[in-house]
Design a protein around this motif. Sequence first.
Motif, PDB file in Angstrom:
ATOM      1  N   ALA A  25       0.836  -1.207   0.000  1.00 51.58           N
ATOM      2  CA  ALA A  25       0.000   0.000   0.000  1.00 51.58           C
ATOM      3  C   ALA A  25       0.869   1.255   0.000  1.00 51.58           C
ATOM      4  N   LYS A  61       2.311   1.640  -3.451  1.00 46.39           N
ATOM      5  CA  LYS A  61       1.285   2.138  -4.369  1.00 46.39           C
ATOM      6  C   LYS A  61       1.165   3.655  -4.251  1.00 46.39           C
ATOM      7  N   GLY A 114      -4.797  -6.441  -5.496  1.00 44.29           N
ATOM      8  CA  GLY A 114      -6.161  -6.103  -5.093  1.00 44.29           C
ATOM      9  C   GLY A 114      -6.219  -5.545  -3.683  1.00 44.29           C
ATOM     10  N   ASN A 115      -7.152  -6.041  -2.897  1.00 46.35           N
ATOM     11  CA  ASN A 115      -7.340  -5.554  -1.529  1.00 46.35           C
ATOM     12  C   ASN A 115      -6.235  -5.979  -0.575  1.00 46.35           C
ATOM     13  N   GLU A 116      -5.395  -6.906  -1.006  1.00 47.40           N
ATOM     14  CA  GLU A 116      -4.312  -7.384  -0.143  1.00 47.40           C
ATOM     15  C   GLU A 116      -3.162  -6.394  -0.021  1.00 47.40           C
ATOM     16  N   VAL A 117      -3.232  -5.263  -0.738  1.00 47.68           N
ATOM     17  CA  VAL A 117      -2.150  -4.279  -0.670  1.00 47.68           C
ATOM     18  C   VAL A 117      -1.940  -3.759   0.742  1.00 47.68           C
ATOM     19  N   VAL A 118      -2.953  -3.842   1.569  1.00 43.41           N
ATOM     20  CA  VAL A 118      -2.832  -3.313   2.935  1.00 43.41           C
ATOM     21  C   VAL A 118      -2.132  -4.286   3.883  1.00 43.41           C
ATOM     22  N   THR A 119      -1.988  -5.550   3.475  1.00 38.13           N
ATOM     23  CA  THR A 119      -1.336  -6.522   4.359  1.00 38.13           C
ATOM     24  C   THR A 119      -0.057  -7.109   3.781  1.00 38.13           C
TER      25      THR A 119
END
Length: 117
Positions: free
Chosen positions: A15, A18, A50-55
């Motif tokens: 994240a 990004k 996808g949504n895994e960018v935060v972990t």
Amino acid sequence: MLKNVIVGNPNDLVAACKLKMFRSNIGALPIVDGKKLVGIITHRDVLWAGNEVVTLKIKDLMTKDLVTAERDTSVIEISKIMSETGLQRIPVVEDGNLIGLVTQSCIIKAVANMFKP
């Protein structure tokens, strides 16, 4: 060759990577540990996360098997590498340390400068 390259750290979150790419208007980050080039991550890689960018950490997503050039690699040779592989960026290394980055835009500028009156 771009010399002031914006880089990431393998332990950074995707994240953060990004956000760094977005703010810098760039499509990829070479990943370094100290000065040693250990990988590269692209905008496309980040999108796939996808949504895994935060972990996810960069080291979990980056490309580790890199195509690199050395300081004395010619523009023609780098152009051939890009043409044959489809790569848009080639990190330039010296003793494994990142010293620059050649992008497609660098190649276009080099060719354009060859034909300046």
